[in-house]
Design an enzyme around this catalytic site. Sequence first.
Site, PDB file in Angstrom:
ATOM      1  N   TYR A 124     -11.642   9.106   9.969  1.00 54.62           N
ATOM      2  CA  TYR A 124     -10.531   7.508   9.599  1.00 54.62           C
ATOM      3  C   TYR A 124      -8.729   8.743  10.263  1.00 54.62           C
ATOM      4  CZ  TYR A 124      -6.794   7.257   5.706  1.00 54.62           C
ATOM      5  OH  TYR A 124      -5.286   7.026   4.641  1.00 54.62           O
ATOM      6  N   ALA A 146      -2.402  -2.358   5.145  1.00 55.47           N
ATOM      7  CA  ALA A 146      -4.193  -2.353   5.095  1.00 55.47           C
ATOM      8  C   ALA A 146      -4.902  -1.305   5.539  1.00 55.47           C
ATOM      9  CB  ALA A 146      -4.115  -4.036   5.411  1.00 55.47           C
TER      10      ALA A 146
END
Length: 321
Positions: free
Chosen positions: A157, A91
């Site tokens: 990220y 995830a």
Amino acid sequence: MSEGASARYDSIASDSEVSDRTVLITGGAGFVGSHLAEALVADNEVRILDNLSGGARAHVPTGADLVEGDVRDTETLADAMAGVDLVFHEAALVSVEESVADPPKSNRINAAATVDLLEAARKEDARVVLASSAAIYGHPDSVPVAEGDSKDPTSPYGIDKLALDHYARRYHDLYGLETVPLRYFNVYGPRQNPEYSAVVNVFFQQAADGGPLTVEGDGEQTRDFVHVRDVVQANLLAATTDRVGEPFNVGTGHSVTVNELAETVVEVTNSEAEITHVETRPGDIRHSEADISTAREELGYEPTISLADGLRTLAAVKGLR
């Protein structure tokens, strides 16, 4: 799971020692997670935690249990983790652009939720295999990039994935939790979410539309494209290795230019689309290639699908051959 899907993973599953386990796959209705679920569901009790924001219910194979919920919800996470032996943590917020637009959201999904998951895994004494990323390296000093090379991520990220990577290893060092972070390079294959504009998907869509295929900059930037099936192989090996608490690169050990990628997509789709060049994306990494020698030696990992074969198969899946 369809007969064809089962056949795709027979050779991987037959070599895997992952059986008779209770397995949780976070993000298991998404890209890599759904392929993992297909490989595991015949011989294990497979549980999937996914909020379906980037995945699809249709990707959940028959025989797997879907817990529809968010990995950031600690109660939902604890329920999904109850009684598990093994966790594959897939995830994530995978869009670099979205992480730049909303760093707090990226951090909550990619870093903070990982800490919650590792805490839950401590209570269950469950091994955790985690999806890290080549984005942690930033602009490498040289290629191929080895696990011990410098790390200077260029996006929220990448920063969050580096935090995930560190947390995974420290949880092993501090608490004895069995963790294995896998640093994925450029993964491609069926079911990749087109919303995140991975270059392979972009080129296939442009070829389907008749072109042109738009290459950013001069197209001589290089990437290591690894098929999702080989990523599944690496995960299954990480699930049983004795080399816990260590990170491993997951790529092919070979890179191609974006120009070469575009030319191959044109070839495998039998397209007459032209290839054109547009402005370079700011901050784009010039060269990326994985040194997979550690994964080869310690995990027994060996990529099996060439880029040409992988793209040819993907073109057929997309109905472009």
